[in-house]
Design an enzyme around this catalytic site. Sequence first.
Site, mmCIF file in Angstrom:
data_model
loop_
_atom_site.group_PDB
_atom_site.id
_atom_site.type_symbol
_atom_site.label_atom_id
_atom_site.label_comp_id
_atom_site.label_asym_id
_atom_site.label_seq_id
_atom_site.Cartn_x
_atom_site.Cartn_y
_atom_site.Cartn_z
ATOM 1 N N ASP A 7 0.867 -1.205 0.101
ATOM 2 C CA ASP A 7 0.195 -0.136 0.011
ATOM 3 C C ASP A 7 0.878 1.160 -0.093
ATOM 4 O O ASP A 7 1.207 1.625 1.107
ATOM 5 C CB ASP A 7 -1.007 0.067 1.316
ATOM 6 N N GLU A 66 -1.301 -1.030 -4.954
ATOM 7 C CA GLU A 66 -2.480 -0.343 -5.339
ATOM 8 C C GLU A 66 -2.152 0.777 -6.314
ATOM 9 O O GLU A 66 -1.190 1.263 -6.113
ATOM 10 C CB GLU A 66 -2.947 0.264 -4.175
ATOM 11 N N ASP A 138 -2.596 0.860 7.261
ATOM 12 C CA ASP A 138 -1.712 0.690 6.173
ATOM 13 C C ASP A 138 -1.344 -0.635 5.829
ATOM 14 O O ASP A 138 -1.515 -1.229 4.730
ATOM 15 C CB ASP A 138 -0.512 1.664 6.151
#
Length: 178
Positions: A7, A66, A138
């Site tokens: 992430d 992502e 996160d």
Amino acid sequence: MRILGIDPGLRNLGWGVIDTDGNRMSHVANGVCHGDGDTLSERLLAIHKALTAVFALYEPDAAAIEQTFVNKDGAGTLKLGQARGVALLVPAQAGLPVGEYAPNTIKKTVVGVGHADKRQVDHMVRLQLPGARIESPDAADALAIALCHAYLGRSGDRLAHAVGRAMVGEARVKRGVA
């Protein structure tokens, strides 16, 4: 197969490692790489060093990240893109394939709803990886990215294999072999 989910973030880059064996998935580890430093270059270097250490320690077979979405803050989006570049660089240096997924795809795959909030993502990750002690939101997001890759990456591999077989079959028909 061992999958590392990433992430991206400039101050806090979440990471999560899962193992897959067929349809079974298990939690290995998760954490956050902190972009410490006063300048952008120092933060990017800190993220690179920390993520490289994660790769060396857990030796993943694949990575997933992502995709960046563009928001109203162009400067913030650009900085996030630079952190994402570092996050793509590290698996590339290790020679690993990297799956890239839109935030809504990750949420829909893991939670069932494309606009799920962080609490819902965290909850579903914990349900799918029982016993996992998740360090931060996160890290939960990174584990969700790894889970998404485990689900969608396999179907992508099967599709690529099927397309390859079809192309071989088509080539044989054209040559009159089949």
